[in-house]
Scaffold this active site. Structure first.
Site, PDB file in Angstrom:
ATOM      1  N   TYR A 314       0.830  -1.240   0.000  1.00  0.00           N
ATOM      2  CA  TYR A 314       0.000   0.000   0.000  1.00  0.00           C
ATOM      3  C   TYR A 314       0.853   1.275   0.000  1.00  0.00           C
ATOM      4  O   TYR A 314       2.063   1.213   0.051  1.00  0.00           O
ATOM      5  CB  TYR A 314      -1.074   0.001   1.081  1.00  0.00           C
ATOM      6  CG  TYR A 314      -0.701  -0.118   2.537  1.00  0.00           C
ATOM      7  CD1 TYR A 314       0.556   0.157   3.035  1.00  0.00           C
ATOM      8  CD2 TYR A 314      -1.693  -0.503   3.452  1.00  0.00           C
ATOM      9  CE1 TYR A 314       0.824   0.050   4.387  1.00  0.00           C
ATOM     10  CE2 TYR A 314      -1.427  -0.609   4.806  1.00  0.00           C
ATOM     11  CZ  TYR A 314      -0.161  -0.330   5.260  1.00  0.00           C
ATOM     12  OH  TYR A 314       0.096  -0.435   6.586  1.00  0.00           O
ATOM     13  N   GLU A 315       0.172   2.397  -0.121  1.00  0.00           N
ATOM     14  CA  GLU A 315       0.828   3.714  -0.317  1.00  0.00           C
ATOM     15  C   GLU A 315       1.654   3.718  -1.597  1.00  0.00           C
ATOM     16  O   GLU A 315       2.701   4.356  -1.661  1.00  0.00           O
ATOM     17  CB  GLU A 315       1.733   4.068   0.869  1.00  0.00           C
ATOM     18  CG  GLU A 315       1.022   4.568   2.089  1.00  0.00           C
ATOM     19  CD  GLU A 315       0.009   5.634   1.789  1.00  0.00           C
ATOM     20  OE1 GLU A 315       0.208   6.409   0.834  1.00  0.00           O
ATOM     21  OE2 GLU A 315      -1.005   5.671   2.493  1.00  0.00           O
TER      22      GLU A 315
END
Ligand SMILES: Cc1cc2nc3c(=O)[nH]c(=O)nc-3n(C[C@H](O)[C@H](O)[C@H](O)COP(=O)(O)OP(=O)(O)OC[C@H]3O[C@@H](n4cnc5c(N)ncnc54)[C@H](O)[C@@H]3O)c2cc1C
Length: 474
Positions: A314-315
């Site tokens: 993620y990110e």
């Protein structure tokens, strides 16, 4: 994660929001009363945000937000009185690409003019995802059914505003990688001291016991030294990065502020991408120290491995971090940021080169930095002509920069440790351990820069040659 996302949302509102938005929302989030989320991802798009379908129709006093977001961390819970969702959506007639995205505040409860909570807004949690790890965080499908939203910053400039949150969050995720590696490593150290199996290769260490501890085995020590060498230098790197964040804002001269800003911008994908990659590696190596017990839930090690996995995804996946580094950050302002990093490393090496006890490490770091410079040059010569060359080598490049950055930290720590030992200290073992761990880093981490550079120079020909159907043929 609940508080981490809130901090990122605060940063976006403070930088891009109106005075009224800062007063109404940011103050309550800063006080910890309300939490925040970031809503980018939709079922058909995560990396390619230009594809988003969530709509924002103008209504009196704001916008009506309609659409569905998925994988929203901390999307719904009852730990705070209100949740402030930062949502990417498209206004009518906006360009059909990432240039047509705007950012909106969508509160779970609408806020009255006097700051009290009003009606429930048209946003709700559709379901909570079942996932591999991080079960402490609710990852939600969020449905927006004409929910009232307020634009943050300028129309169609939403990605820029969201990137303020994402850059803060990327540094936070790098720290998560470190934290997951660190806790797994700390547990492995305790286990290696308790568990007795076999004898030292050089003869029994504890003859009065039936077996020696795991600590006598070089291969177990290899795993523990990897953990020690990574976690101690990564901790320094994230702290040094945090210092650069402050210097970028508060240093006295414009020149210092710019150098610090360049370094943060360059190293954000490295701290996120390399930090989480290594955090995961250290979590699994620490699990390995437990043998079969590492696989059994009761011992807790398998949870660290499962939890550490998400940080690479993620990110922005680690592949996307690598592309951000090579595709955007390297070339920005004529390569000013990477030149600034080379200078910091070269200055640190120059100071240590003639020092009797530090020159060996300085020479090893110089070699690794040379590999980073050669890989940078290779991209300049071959990446422009064929962008696939840049794409094929970006991940390895990010890792070389990670290795050199941690090497820089080990050189700085070695200097401090040597100075403390020279001056006389009542804790010499602590400083001696730093010097030994630096030596291990020079022997076991820095040489990887050379093999990674050679992989980059292999280019993209074999990577891109096969037609997709050939991947299924055995
Ligand atoms: C537990 C969890 C929590 C999350 N929390 C949030 C959240 O709070 N808010 C939010 O908005 N999102 C959140 N996400 C979504 C997350 O950020 C995305 O899953 C991630 O960015 C990848 O997008 P995707 O899943 O659509 O994969 P895709 O974009 O489909 O990517 C698939 C693969 O292709 C690669 N790829 C795609 N495009 C390129 C390219 N141009 N170049 C090279 N490689 C490429 C990727 O690296 C990846 O390996 C969360 C996800 C999970 C699993």
């Amino acid at each position: 994660m609940y508080t981490g996302l809130t901090q990122g949302a605060i940063a976006s509102i403070l930088t891009e929001g109106s005075e009224e938005q800062k007063q109404t929302y940011a103050t309550q989030m800063i006080s910890g009363k309300w939490t925040g989320t970031m809503n980018l991802t939709e079922a058909h798009c995560g990396t390619d945000l230009g594809l988003i379908r969530t709509k924002a129709e103008p209504i009196p006093g704001g916008y009506a937000i309609t659409g569905q977001k998925i994988f929203i961390s901390a999307g719904e819970h009852d730990m705070a009185e209100n949740i402030i969702h930062l949502v990417l959506a498209k206004t009518p007639g906006a360009p059909d690409s990432s240039k047509g995205i705007s950012l909106f505040i969508v509160p779970k409860y609408l806020v009255n003019e006097d700051g009290t909570l009003g009606e429930r807004n048209g946003v709700s949690c559709g379901s909570i995802e079942e996932k591999m790890g991080i079960h402490g965080n609710a990852t939600c499908v969020m449905n927006y059914d004409g929910a009232t939203g307020y634009m943050v910053g300028e129309e169609n400039k939403g990605l820029r505003a969201m990137f303020i949150m994402m850059n803060a969050a990327r540094l936070g995720v790098g720290l998560q990688g470190l934290a997951q590696g660190e806790i797994a490593y700390q547990n492995a150290v305790i286990y290696a001291g308790d568990r007795r199996q076999g004898r030292a290769l050089t003869g029994a260490q504890d003859p009065e016991e039936k077996a020696d501890t795991l600590f006598v085995h070089p291969d177990v020590r290899r795993m523990l030294m990897d953990g020690k060498a990574f976690t101690e230098s990564m901790r320094s790197l994230v702290l040094w990065g945090a210092l650069q964040v402050d210097l970028a804002d508060k240093a006295e001269s414009e020149e210092e502020r710019q150098i610090a800003d360049d370094l943060v911008s360059l190293l954000t994908p490295v701290i996120k991408g390399y930090g989480t990659y290594m955090g995961y590696q250290i979590a699994t190596e620490s699990q390995q120290v437990y043998g079969g017990h590492g696989y059994i839930t009761e011992w807790g090690m398998e949870q660290f491995v499962r939890d550490a996995r998400i940080a690479m995804i993620y990110e922005g996946t680690n592949g996307i971090q690598a592309m951000d580094l090579v595709g955007r950050k390297l070339g920005q302002n004529g390569g000013r940021a990477v030149q600034a990093l080379f200078k910091v490393v070269a200055d640190e090496i120059a100071e240590a080169k003639d020092h009797e006890k530090l020159s060996g490490f300085a020479a090893a770091l110089e070699k690794a930095n040379g590999e980073l410079q050669k890989a940078t040059m290779w991209f300049m010569q071959h990446g422009m002509a064929n962008p696939n060359n840049a794409g094929a080598g970006a991940y390895h490049y990010m890792h070389i920069m990670g290795i050199v950055s941690l090497g820089l930290m080990w050189l700085r720590m070695s200097k401090a440790a040597q100075a403390a030992l020279d001056a006389g200290t009542d804790n010499p073992k602590y400083y001696e351990a730093k010097l030994v761990t630096a030596q291990y880093f020079a022997e076991r981490f820095l040489p990887d820069a050379g093999s990674l550079r050679r992989k980059i120079e292999g280019g993209s020909e074999s990577i891109m040659a096969l037609d997709p159907e050939m991947f299924a043929v055995a």
